[in-house]
Scaffold this active site. Structure first.
Site, PDB file in Angstrom:
ATOM      1  CG  ASP A 337      30.818  91.362  21.670  1.00 50.58           C
ATOM      2  OD1 ASP A 337      30.454  92.294  20.946  1.00 50.58           O
ATOM      3  OD2 ASP A 337      31.719  91.466  22.525  1.00 50.58           O
ATOM      4  CG  ASP A 599      34.392  89.256  26.045  1.00 51.26           C
ATOM      5  OD1 ASP A 599      33.625  90.098  25.529  1.00 51.26           O
ATOM      6  OD2 ASP A 599      35.621  89.243  25.836  1.00 51.26           O
ATOM      7  CG  ASP A 603      28.646  90.863  25.082  1.00 50.35           C
ATOM      8  OD1 ASP A 603      28.074  91.269  24.059  1.00 50.35           O
ATOM      9  OD2 ASP A 603      29.875  90.861  25.224  1.00 50.35           O
ATOM     10  CG  ASN A 667       2.807  47.972  29.611  1.00 49.88           C
ATOM     11  OD1 ASN A 667       2.548  46.928  29.023  1.00 49.88           O
ATOM     12  ND2 ASN A 667       3.726  48.062  30.551  1.00 49.88           N
ATOM     13  CG  ASN A 692       6.577  52.057  35.263  1.00 49.09           C
ATOM     14  OD1 ASN A 692       6.306  51.553  34.190  1.00 49.09           O
ATOM     15  ND2 ASN A 692       6.448  53.335  35.508  1.00 49.09           N
TER      16      ASN A 692
END
Length: 852
Positions: A337, A599, A603, A667, A692
């Site tokens: 803005d 703001d 907006d 793996n 893990n």
């Protein structure tokens, strides 16, 4: 209300073009206001005068929502199967992983939310209305249609009001429309071409404020029926999913799909082809599923985002929604803005010039005298003149004044100057021109002929075209004997010059824009203000104006046309709130990751629609509620810091993602291969889970790691295709060394089942834990880019735990046995060779596919 009366909360009846008497009749009210009994009746009928609010979830439901993460669901299903088959230790480890992710994520977001709530500032909570013929203060939430509201300078407008009487009324509706200057409101009926707030000069909208003057207004709309309320209802219903959340979701499902394919394949091999124990094969497959699942991803993501939020809070930036940090770094388009974001939201006197626009101190002195001596309420322009420069004017004795009125659009003061009474006029140029017969230039006075008048108007038009709000200054000298003056004396004036006002850009705006441009972020300005003012501000902050599009053009464009329009235009003016939202959505459709800085009330939809909504602490409540990030400082320089922090955060998250996906894939690839030729399971289910758990634990330290400077230079959105390629290419490299380890264990050490399990467990743990130091940078690790001390410590700590486990009593509970020194030496060589090969392949991969 009788049935003949219309539903007064709708626009079925034209409030704008009718007289006050007709309004009173329609709303069954009068200047004395409603009775308390009638007000209560209407309150029951129309409800409280409040905007829509998103229903707050209880703590229980907030925690529950974290359990709905697909990764957490997979872990809980696996834990359930493990419990069903009596594998309690397996189940405990998996549940512990899930709980760590869930509660750490919840705690961080809950804290951030509480901090944001403390920032919310309630505006004036009461309004002055007439009830039973007397003025009284009531809660704004209790206003109803038909209430008569008293307005004074400084008041917030508590509902949508039709002005029925006023004096010198100026309203600041920048929060709704983005206009820099307060607008004049009148009580006169009007017939506008459209119903935009800019054209409705007798309507005061909820959420705007009174700058000067007084008024009486009748409440015509309350709550959700107001323009403010309609926006709040839209916001409460808007589904929001940012680019980061979409990226996480795509990556998660990619890993789950890979997991399902490999798990089914491995289960089939072990259960049917090798005719083993089906239950054991099933548990082994579940463990493989855990091994492939990046189960610590939610926790690693939250840890990194939390660290980013803490770093940003030290720079006075509050993060309401943690995921917004990554979006901050990934955004490649910042829409902003104008009023209050790029500009100070403060009117200042920018120019004081003669009739050909050369600076002239005499023009400033006359304007200053006019503003200083007027006794009426000083408006925002008078205050800007008096604030611009302190001028001694006490030597000028005030004689009289002609007050401002809206028909003349000017005011005059009369002071004694050099033995004469001088009338000094300041007002709208088009009105002052009508009353001037001469003009002054370089100390000489000339007749104002028609041709000259045209030239003078051109000078004024050029000032206006530069985005200035312009007032003309003129004067006329009278004999000292004349002491009483009226508007009839404002004739045959001498035009002295102009004073021009502007809402100037913030001092940090240009530098911030330059910095963000260097970081690969494009700018667009989306404002409700006019295109002339917007062009002026854009040029001053260094924004390249490629094309200006107005709200009218946006309305005429369909979605496909708008997608093309936003590609070629950088400034959008005279926009409504929903037009701003449409532009954000069009940018999304073009694949852009969009931030929005605003703001005002106008907006809010754009803030909500953007991937990251950024607002400021003194913004309207609805803007702060819609935003993801709130700036506590007025300086825009924190935007650059936020972008850098976002990119660091995402860079560290991606380190885990790339390491986890490639290592786990490698793996499981090795698991599949081993299952084909081994007469036993390549690793016990509990060993897979422990492996893990340990190496994931070491990755917690990633949040403390630094990120290469080169990585921070451009936006980094989620690129699941890139991650998939990385996983498929880097993953099998670890499998090559896994198969090398298998060969050494089987052919050189003649390893039995327990020896094999222990030997591969250590090789897998060491390579997965240490490869993060290769993956974490696009450079040569340690030589060109150093890991953080905590990450190095965590890696050494986990490797040490893995190394001593087979040699302590606890190891036997996991099925480990002691290994000979010779194997450990060979293992060290394998790990070093793997890391060297991983670095070479990574360097080739980056050369071919880039560094994401």
């Amino acid at each position: 209300m009788n049935n003949k009366k219309i539903k007064i909360q709708n626009w079925d009846f034209d409030y704008i073009s009718c007289s006050a008497e007709v309004l009173f009749e329609r709303f069954e009210t009068s200047l004395k206001g409603l009775t308390d009994e009638e007000a209560k009746k209407r309150l029951r009928e129309y409800g409280y005068n409040e905007p829509a609010k998103k229903k707050k979830r209880t703590v229980f439901f907030q925690v529950l929502s974290k359990f709905l993460n697909p990764l957490v669901v997979v872990l809980l299903i696996i834990a359930g199967f493990s419990l069903f088959f009596g594998e309690r230790i397996n189940a405990v480890i998996v549940i512990l992983m899930a709980l760590l992710s869930v509660f750490l994520s919840f705690i961080q977001e809950y804290r951030a939310g509480k901090e944001a709530e403390r920032l919310s500032e309630m505006v004036r909570a009461t309004a002055t209305v007439y009830r039973n013929g007397k003025a009284k203060e009531i809660k704004i939430s209790e206003l109803v249609p038909g209430d008569i509201v008293d307005l004074f300078a400084g008041d917030m407008i508590p509902a949508d009001l039709r002005i029925i009487s006023c004096k010198d009324l100026f309203i600041n509706q920048a929060a709704l429309t983005g206009e820099s200057f307060p607008v004049e409101k009148t009580a006169e009926p009007i017939k506008p071409k459209n119903y935009s707030p800019v054209e409705l000069t007798n309507i005061a909208f909820m959420g705007s404020s009174v700058v000067s003057g007084t008024a009486l207004g009748i409440v015509v709309k309350t709550g959700l029926a107001t323009q403010f309320g309609q926006l709040s209802r839209r916001l409460s219903l808007m589904p929001v999913e940012s680019a980061f959340e979409k990226g996480i979701k795509r990556f998660t499902w990619m890993m789950i799909q890979a997991m399902l394919v490999l798990v089914v394949l491995i289960f089939g091999i072990n259960a049917f082809f090798k005719k083993g124990d089906i239950i054991q094969a099933f548990l082994f497959s579940l463990s493989v599923a855990v091994g492939l699942t990046p189960q610590m991803l939610p926790m690693i993501v939250t840890l990194n985002l939390s660290k980013g939020a803490i770093a940003m809070s030290k720079k006075e930036v509050i993060v309401k929604r943690l995921n917004a940090i990554q979006n901050f770094g990934a955004m490649d388009m910042l829409c902003t803005d104008k009023t209050g974001t790029l500009t100070l939201d403060k009117i200042v006197l920018e120019k004081h010039c003669d009739v050909v626009r050369n600076d002239d101190e005499d023009v400033l002195r006359l304007a200053y005298i006019n503003s200083f001596y007027q006794t009426g309420l000083k408006n925002i322009l008078d205050r800007a003149i008096l604030r611009h420069e302190r001028i001694l004017v006490k030597q000028y004795k005030k004689i009289d004044e002609v007050p401002f009125d809206f028909s003349r659009k000017m005011m005059s003061v009369i002071v004694e100057v050099n033995g004469k009474n001088r009338l000094i006029t300041k007002g709208a140029p088009e009105e002052v021109f009508k009353r001037c017969t001469k003009y002054e230039l370089d100390g000489e006075i000339f007749d104002m002929e028609q041709l000259i008048l045209t030239d003078l108007k051109t000078e004024y038009d050029e000032l206006s075209a530069d985005g200035f709000r312009v007032l003309a200054v003129a004067y006329k000298d009278f004999d000292k004997t004349k002491e009483r003056f009226s508007k009839d004396d404002e004739q045959d004036l001498v035009l002295k010059g102009y004073i021009a006002f502007l809402d100037p850009p913030k001092p940090t705006a240009k530098k911030t824009i330059d910095n963000l441009k260097r970081l690969g972020i494009e700018f667009k300005v989306l404002t409700g203000d006019n295109e002339l003012v917007t062009r002026k501000i854009c040029s001053e902050v260094g924004l390249d104006v490629k094309g200006i599009v107005t709200g009218e053009q946006i309305d005429k464009a369909n979605d496909l046309e708008l997608k093309e329009l936003v590609k070629t235009s950088s400034v959008f003016a005279r926009l409504s709130p929903l037009q701003k939202e449409r532009i954000i959505n069009a940018l999304h459709a073009n694949g852009r990751i969009v931030g929005y800085l605003g703001d005002g009330i106008n907006d809010a939809p754009a803030l909500k629609a953007a991937d990251v909504g950024i607002s400021v602490n003194n913004a309207t409540d609805i803007a702060k509620e819609s935003a993801d990030i709130i700036l506590l400082k007025k300086s825009l320089m924190v935007l650059r810091d936020g972008v850098i922090e976002g990119r660091k955060t995402f860079g560290n998250i991606l380190k885990y993602v790339k390491m986890g996906s490639s290592s786990n894939f490698g793996n499981m690839f090795s698991m599949t291969g081993a299952s084909l030729f081994l007469p036993f399971l390549p690793m016990l289910p509990i060993q897979i889970l422990l492996n893990n758990f340990l190496y994931d634990l070491s990755q917690v330290a990633i949040s403390t790691d630094s990120v290469d400077e080169e990585y921070l230079l451009k936006p980094r959105p989620w690129n699941v295709s890139y991650i998939r390629k990385f996983m498929v290419i880097l993953g099998p490299i670890s499998s090559i060394f896994d198969f090398l380890t298998f060969a050494i264990l089987l052919f050189f050490f003649k390893a039995q089942e327990a020896f094999f399990h222990t030997g591969w467990f250590l090789e897998s743990l060491f390579t997965q834990t240490l490869v993060i130091h290769v993956i974490r940078t696009g450079k040569v690790p340690f030589l060109e880019s150093k890991s953080s001390q905590f990450l190095v410590f965590a890696s050494i700590y986990i490797v040490t735990i893995g190394l001593i486990l087979p040699f302590i009593p606890l190891g036997k509970y996991f099925g480990f046995v002691m290994l000979p020194l010779e194997y450990l030496l060979v293992l060290g060589i394998i790990v070093v060779l793997y890391l060297f090969m991983a670095q070479k392949v990574k360097a080739w991969f980056i050369k071919r596919y880039g560094y994401e």
